[in-house]
Design an enzyme around this catalytic site. Structure first.
Site, PDB file in Angstrom:
ATOM      1  N   GLY A  20       0.810  -1.229   0.000  1.00 21.54           N
ATOM      2  CA  GLY A  20       0.000   0.000   0.000  1.00 21.54           C
ATOM      3  C   GLY A  20       0.836   1.269   0.000  1.00 21.54           C
ATOM      4  CB  SER A  49       2.040  -5.098   6.217  1.00 22.41           C
ATOM      5  OG  SER A  49       2.481  -4.939   7.543  1.00 22.41           O
ATOM      6  CB  ILE A  52       5.738  -3.574   6.664  1.00 25.29           C
ATOM      7  CG1 ILE A  52       5.859  -4.956   7.310  1.00 25.29           C
ATOM      8  CG2 ILE A  52       7.013  -3.208   5.908  1.00 25.29           C
ATOM      9  CD1 ILE A  52       5.868  -6.105   6.311  1.00 25.29           C
ATOM     10  CB  VAL A  55       9.909   3.741   0.832  1.00 29.32           C
ATOM     11  CG1 VAL A  55       9.207   4.451  -0.307  1.00 29.32           C
ATOM     12  CG2 VAL A  55      11.368   4.141   0.891  1.00 29.32           C
ATOM     13  CB  VAL A  57      11.313   9.267   0.233  1.00 31.94           C
ATOM     14  CG1 VAL A  57      11.808   9.816   1.548  1.00 31.94           C
ATOM     15  CG2 VAL A  57      11.793   7.840   0.012  1.00 31.94           C
ATOM     16  CE  LYS A  88      10.787  17.367 -11.682  1.00 34.16           C
ATOM     17  NZ  LYS A  88      11.128  15.978 -11.326  1.00 34.16           N
ATOM     18  N   PRO A 108      14.838  21.406 -18.411  1.00 35.15           N
ATOM     19  CG  PRO A 108      14.447  22.983 -20.100  1.00 35.15           C
ATOM     20  CD  PRO A 108      15.523  22.120 -19.499  1.00 35.15           C
ATOM     21  CB  VAL A 197       1.525 -11.610   2.523  1.00 30.87           C
ATOM     22  CG1 VAL A 197       1.649 -12.930   1.781  1.00 30.87           C
ATOM     23  CG2 VAL A 197       0.506 -10.700   1.866  1.00 30.87           C
ATOM     24  CG  LEU A 348      10.563   1.365  -3.985  1.00 33.84           C
ATOM     25  CD1 LEU A 348      10.558   1.741  -2.505  1.00 33.84           C
ATOM     26  CD2 LEU A 348      11.706   2.074  -4.709  1.00 33.84           C
TER      27      LEU A 348
HETATM   28  C1  LIG Z   1      15.600   8.379  -1.083  1.00 30.52           C
HETATM   29  C2  LIG Z   1      14.551   8.150  -2.130  1.00 30.52           C
HETATM   30  C3  LIG Z   1      14.115   9.207  -2.924  1.00 30.52           C
HETATM   31  C4  LIG Z   1      13.171   9.002  -3.919  1.00 30.52           C
HETATM   32  N1  LIG Z   1      12.786  10.043  -4.709  1.00 30.52           N
HETATM   33  C5  LIG Z   1      11.932   9.797  -5.721  1.00 30.52           C
HETATM   34  C6  LIG Z   1      11.502  10.828  -6.565  1.00 30.52           C
HETATM   35  O1  LIG Z   1      11.863  11.995  -6.419  1.00 30.52           O
HETATM   36  N2  LIG Z   1      10.654  10.532  -7.560  1.00 30.52           N
HETATM   37  C7  LIG Z   1      10.190   9.271  -7.754  1.00 30.52           C
HETATM   38  O2  LIG Z   1       9.441   9.038  -8.688  1.00 30.52           O
HETATM   39  N3  LIG Z   1      10.537   8.282  -6.934  1.00 30.52           N
HETATM   40  C8  LIG Z   1      11.389   8.509  -5.932  1.00 30.52           C
HETATM   41  N4  LIG Z   1      11.723   7.487  -5.105  1.00 30.52           N
HETATM   42  C9  LIG Z   1      11.097   6.181  -5.292  1.00 30.52           C
HETATM   43  C10 LIG Z   1       9.697   6.164  -4.693  1.00 30.52           C
HETATM   44  O3  LIG Z   1       9.775   6.491  -3.319  1.00 30.52           O
HETATM   45  C11 LIG Z   1       9.038   4.795  -4.835  1.00 30.52           C
HETATM   46  O4  LIG Z   1       9.143   4.379  -6.156  1.00 30.52           O
HETATM   47  C12 LIG Z   1       7.592   4.859  -4.480  1.00 30.52           C
HETATM   48  O5  LIG Z   1       7.407   5.414  -3.210  1.00 30.52           O
HETATM   49  C13 LIG Z   1       6.949   3.498  -4.529  1.00 30.52           C
HETATM   50  O6  LIG Z   1       7.297   2.714  -3.437  1.00 30.52           O
HETATM   51  P1  LIG Z   1       6.566   1.317  -3.271  1.00 30.52           P
HETATM   52  O7  LIG Z   1       5.115   1.542  -3.187  1.00 30.52           O
HETATM   53  O8  LIG Z   1       7.054   0.405  -4.335  1.00 30.52           O
HETATM   54  O9  LIG Z   1       7.122   0.749  -1.900  1.00 30.52           O
HETATM   55  P2  LIG Z   1       6.770   1.121  -0.376  1.00 30.52           P
HETATM   56  O10 LIG Z   1       6.378   2.515  -0.218  1.00 30.52           O
HETATM   57  O11 LIG Z   1       7.925   0.617   0.425  1.00 30.52           O
HETATM   58  O12 LIG Z   1       5.501   0.224  -0.049  1.00 30.52           O
HETATM   59  C14 LIG Z   1       5.612  -1.173   0.245  1.00 30.52           C
HETATM   60  C15 LIG Z   1       4.275  -1.688   0.757  1.00 30.52           C
HETATM   61  O13 LIG Z   1       4.310  -3.097   0.851  1.00 30.52           O
HETATM   62  C16 LIG Z   1       3.748  -3.503   2.081  1.00 30.52           C
HETATM   63  N5  LIG Z   1       4.303  -4.811   2.440  1.00 30.52           N
HETATM   64  C17 LIG Z   1       5.604  -5.188   2.503  1.00 30.52           C
HETATM   65  N6  LIG Z   1       5.683  -6.466   2.909  1.00 30.52           N
HETATM   66  C18 LIG Z   1       4.420  -6.905   3.114  1.00 30.52           C
HETATM   67  C19 LIG Z   1       3.845  -8.129   3.555  1.00 30.52           C
HETATM   68  N7  LIG Z   1       4.574  -9.195   3.887  1.00 30.52           N
HETATM   69  N8  LIG Z   1       2.506  -8.222   3.643  1.00 30.52           N
HETATM   70  C20 LIG Z   1       1.715  -7.161   3.327  1.00 30.52           C
HETATM   71  N9  LIG Z   1       2.211  -6.008   2.909  1.00 30.52           N
HETATM   72  C21 LIG Z   1       3.545  -5.860   2.802  1.00 30.52           C
HETATM   73  C22 LIG Z   1       4.082  -2.394   3.034  1.00 30.52           C
HETATM   74  O14 LIG Z   1       3.222  -2.381   4.141  1.00 30.52           O
HETATM   75  C23 LIG Z   1       3.893  -1.182   2.148  1.00 30.52           C
HETATM   76  O15 LIG Z   1       2.540  -0.817   2.155  1.00 30.52           O
HETATM   77  C24 LIG Z   1      12.653   7.696  -4.100  1.00 30.52           C
HETATM   78  C25 LIG Z   1      13.066   6.647  -3.289  1.00 30.52           C
HETATM   79  C26 LIG Z   1      14.013   6.856  -2.317  1.00 30.52           C
HETATM   80  C27 LIG Z   1      14.442   5.707  -1.463  1.00 30.52           C
END
Ligand SMILES: Cc1cc2nc3c(=O)[nH]c(=O)nc-3n(C[C@H](O)[C@H](O)[C@H](O)COP(=O)(O)OP(=O)(O)OC[C@H]3O[C@@H](n4cnc5c(N)ncnc54)[C@H](O)[C@@H]3O)c2cc1C
Lengths: 523, 249
Positions: A20, A49, A52, A55, A57, A88, A108, A197, A348
């Site tokens: 999520g 979850s 958990i 991230v 950011v 932006k 740009p 999970v 990610l």
């Molecule tokens: C330092 C940094 C800077 C960034 N800057 C940018 C930016 O400027 N522009 C950009 O486009 N992207 C940026 N990103 C990337 C961006 O943050 C991610 O691509 C975006 O937030 C997507 O994350 P996610 O949803 O894949 O993972 P997450 O936000 O980590 O979500 C993972 C989800 O999985 C769930 N989960 C994990 N394990 C389980 C389990 N066993 N059972 C149930 N649920 C589970 C968690 O609860 C959570 O809800 C940046 C990343 C970092 C680290």
């Protein structure tokens, strides 16, 4: 009918998204909005979850986000209000070419003037030695001037999603996930399940048939979208699809993030991302409505964590004294395959590299364009979809890595090992080395790339190459040639657009205030 | 409207108001909701955005790139003069006489009815104030109508192109009209709701009033027989959103 045939004909009607964060909720919204629009009968469940955290950011987007939000059915006004979003217009790279004071260039979001008709790069280069010659971005387009002046890309009378200049957003990642969740559950009928999970059930051929949660509940599905972030629960945990690291090319493996309040209520909001080069990495600086998001991305092989945090605090100044920094480890790279059996990794879990051009959210959107708009109707069709998807995204990742490396490879900095190592051709991907050879004598052009729709198109390469004063020698320009007349016409038009934009467009903070107060119209 | 000053019995003893002279120099006027049927007999009605809020105002179009076509030497040649035209020289003000005037407006001068007599404001001032108050309320009601129509996505840009013989095209930007295709596609619940509050009927009148563009053209050509004009509507052929797909192109 054989068992294989039955397997292939099985319809895809239940899609389960795991995770999520931004990826999970964008995925769920895109799938559910598409199902609602077409009445396809596809049901979407999102499991996340409660334990958990996400991230938290990821605050810079691409212009693609306008399309994604429109497809999901969220208005631009609700988005700006709900996510403390700002506009932006690109990025300014400070100190990347050399470390002299004031050094910097813009990438740009507007293409150069006349980009669909001609290439201005050789015309710019031919006059770039003249005293007082404008930098490339300023010469070929007006957006850098808007950024310098702190003006917005549109006004309150401009309809939603439209701009006088191209634009993307800066947003609060936590609020973004909340906005998407509420929209998904309340308007799009997504079933939201909170739970960890604990186990995965697999059937014939290794397909995932259900997720079993810690409380014993089972969630069955036909297609599973793995959005579990760095945990990569399905793509890594179940299928162990190998991870292709790229730390030998892009050295950054750490990030430290701070949320910095404005020092006064009406402080100007910068309308572009500022990326300032450091001894062993760079600092991002992103302006939202309520605060700035600032972070240091660096290579732990070249600098210690405490030293990196000290550099970040120095950059922010006294405002950082009372703030707690967050440290994040980056394992740079991506899966060898993203779609395996009936699991597709998005976000990610699919991979991550340093956020230098904010491409992560864009890749999530592009993934969902491919998955939601062409959802395979049967398990058999999924095989083809997976093959297409894997080929396309393997290509995109390679190209993104090359484009990010370009920002480092052609630096003139020699002050630290970090920059010297980056400038060493031994650390360049072959594709980049080959193209740089070509670009010494020809400007980047569409023909230099394999795909018709590259994630970074040729103007992006031109902005970086010429922004960094890459040593190029193109064919001479004949001022009397018809193409030179065309170039002058486009440049004159760009000048008129610049004058009008500078006169008419509001200050960035004033526009956001007006949008928050009055809203944008749909037309 | 930049030259507004408080009406001051000491300073404005000789100032008079000539209602028939109002309107010169005014290409559009805001309308109140109650004026729709009246103004539609003469003028195309449409919407224009407020520069500060981006919200829609209901307006009457009275010019084709030049001066007000109804306001001539012999008065205002229409069956109806919009209240905002009539009252164009005045604004409500705090304190004093309660009225501000624009001495540069065409309706203010040496002719017409007195605003000040024997060092005091005349009863006309109270009448003007009351009319302004009614107009403010009526304009707010028109805004609410526009908001409802916009919410149901019933407005579309109305791009007018003016062509004079041997002259360059001139576009009138920033006007909006009723989107009749969207109107026809409204779902039942919306139709009933918009019908009950009178919005649907208002939308039909506003849409029909577009035909008054021909009236403006005739007035224009009658006044300038040597510079006849052709008025066309520019329809968008492609969705602007298609341009958003890529990063920079
Ligand atoms: C330092 C940094 C800077 C960034 N800057 C940018 C930016 O400027 N522009 C950009 O486009 N992207 C940026 N990103 C990337 C961006 O943050 C991610 O691509 C975006 O937030 C997507 O994350 P996610 O949803 O894949 O993972 P997450 O936000 O980590 O979500 C993972 C989800 O999985 C769930 N989960 C994990 N394990 C389980 C389990 N066993 N059972 C149930 N649920 C589970 C968690 O609860 C959570 O809800 C940046 C990343 C970092 C680290």
């Amino acid at each position: 009918m054989s068992a294989n045939q039955r397997h292939d004909d099985a319809p895809v009607t239940e899609v389960v998204v795991v995770g999520g964060g931004s990826a999970g909720w964008i995925a769920a919204c895109r799938l559910a909005a598409q199902a609602q629009r077409t009445r396809s009968g596809v049901a979407v469940t999102l499991v996340e979850s409660a334990r958990i955290p996400t991230v938290g950011v990821g605050e810079g987007t691409w212009p693609t986000m306008r399309n994604t939000l429109a497809k999901i059915g969220i208005s631009e006004t609700d988005f700006v209000r709900g996510c403390d979003a700002a506009f932006k217009q690109g990025a300014r790279f400070a100190g990347w070419t050399d470390d002299s004071p004031g050094e910097g260039y813009y990438h740009p979001l507007n293409p150069p003037a006349g980009a669909t008709e001609l290439d201005l790069a050789p015309h710019w280069l031919a006059q770039s030695d003249a005293p007082e010659a404008a930098d490339f971005a300023t010469w070929v387009d007006f957006q850098a001037t808007l950024c310098d002046a702190g003006l917005a890309p549109k006004s309150i009378t401009t309809p939603e999603w439209v701009g006088q200049a191209n634009y993307a957003y800066h947003l609060d990642a936590g609020k973004f996930a909340t906005l998407l969740r509420e929209h998904a559950v309340e308007r799009l009928g997504v079933r939201h399940v909170l739970g960890d999970v604990a186990r995965v059930e697999q059937g014939d051929g290794g397909d995932v048939t259900a997720l079993v949660l810690a409380d014993g509940a089972a969630i069955a599905g036909d297609l599973f979208v793995d959005c579990t972030g760095f945990a990569a629960l399905l793509i890594g945990g179940v299928y162990a699809v190998p991870f292709r690291r790229c730390g030998d090319v892009l050295f950054a493996d750490r990030a430290i993030a701070l949320q910095v309040p404005y020092d006064r209520e009406d402080a100007p909001i910068t309308c572009h991302t500022v990326s300032t080069a450091q001894a062993a990495g760079w600092i991002w600086d992103i302006g939202l409505w309520t605060r700035r998001g600032v972070g240091h991305v660096y290579s732990s092989a070249h600098i210690g964590d405490d030293e990196a945090e000290a550099a970040l605090r120095r950059y922010v100044g006294p405002a950082a004294d009372s703030l707690t920094a967050r440290r994040i480890t980056i394992d740079g790279g991506h899966r060898e395959r993203f779609w395996q059996n009936n699991v597709v990794a998005v976000g990610l879990s699919a991979g991550f590299i340093e956020p230098l051009e904010a491409s992560a959210l864009m890749l999530i959107e592009a993934s969902m364009d491919a998955i939601a708009d062409r959802l395979p109707r049967t398990r058999g069709a999924m095989r083809v979809a997976a093959r297409q998807f894997n080929a396309a995204f393997t290509h995109h990742w390679a190209r993104i890595i090359e484009f990010l490396k370009l920002h480092y490879a052609i630096t003139k900095r020699t002050d630290t090992d970090f920059w010297r190592d980056n400038a060493s051709p031994a650390t360049w991907p072959d594709g980049l080395a080959e193209r740089l050879e070509l670009w010494r004598t020809q400007p980047p052009a569409p023909q230099d790339f394999d795909h018709a729709r590259e994630v970074f198109s040729w103007p992006s390469y031109q902005y970086v190459l010429h922004g960094m004063r890459f040593d190029a020698h193109y064919a001479p320009i004949d001022p009397a040639a018809p193409e030179s007349a065309l170039a002058r016409r486009h440049l004159a038009r760009a000048e008129r657009a610049r004058a009008e934009a500078m006169q008419r467009l509001p200050r960035h903070r004033d526009l956001i205030r007006a949008v928050r107060e009055h809203g944008l119209q749909a037309v | 409207m930049s030259g507004l000053v408080a009406l001051d019995p000491a300073r404005h003893e000789t100032v008079r108001f000539d209602a028939a002279a109002a309107g010169r120099g005014r290409a559009i006027a805001q309308l109140g909701r109650g004026e729709i049927a009246l103004a539609a007999c003469d003028m195309p009605l449409c919407f224009a955005k407020d520069g500060g809020t981006g919200r829609f105002n209901l307006v009457a179009l009275m010019a084709l790139g030049g001066d007000n076509l109804f306001a001539g030497a012999g008065g205002f040649h229409a069956t109806y003069m919009p209240q905002a035209v009539l009252l164009g020289a005045f604004r409500l003000a705090e304190g004093g006489s309660g009225l501000a005037i624009d001495p540069a407006d065409a309706s203010i001068g040496a002719r017409g009815a007195a605003l000040i007599e024997r060092g005091a404001v005349t009863s006309l001032v109270a009448e003007l104030r009351a009319a302004l108050q009614r107009l403010v309320e009526d304009v707010a009601a028109a805004r609410a109508l526009a908001e409802a129509l916009a919410r149901h996505r019933l407005l579309r840009p109305w791009r007018l192109v003016l062509r004079r013989a041997e002259a360059r095209e001139h576009a009138l930007d920033g006007l909006y009209t009723i989107d009749e295709e969207a109107l026809a596609a409204l779902d039942e619940a919306a139709v009933v709701a918009l019908h009950r509050d009178g919005s649907l009927a208002a939308a039909a009148v506003i849409a029909a009033s577009r035909q008054q563009l021909e009236r403006l053209r005739q007035l224009h050509d009658a006044a300038q027989p040597d510079a006849r004009i052709v008025v066309g509507e520019l329809r968008l052929t492609s969705e602007p959103r298609a341009r958003l797909d890529n990063h920079v192109i």
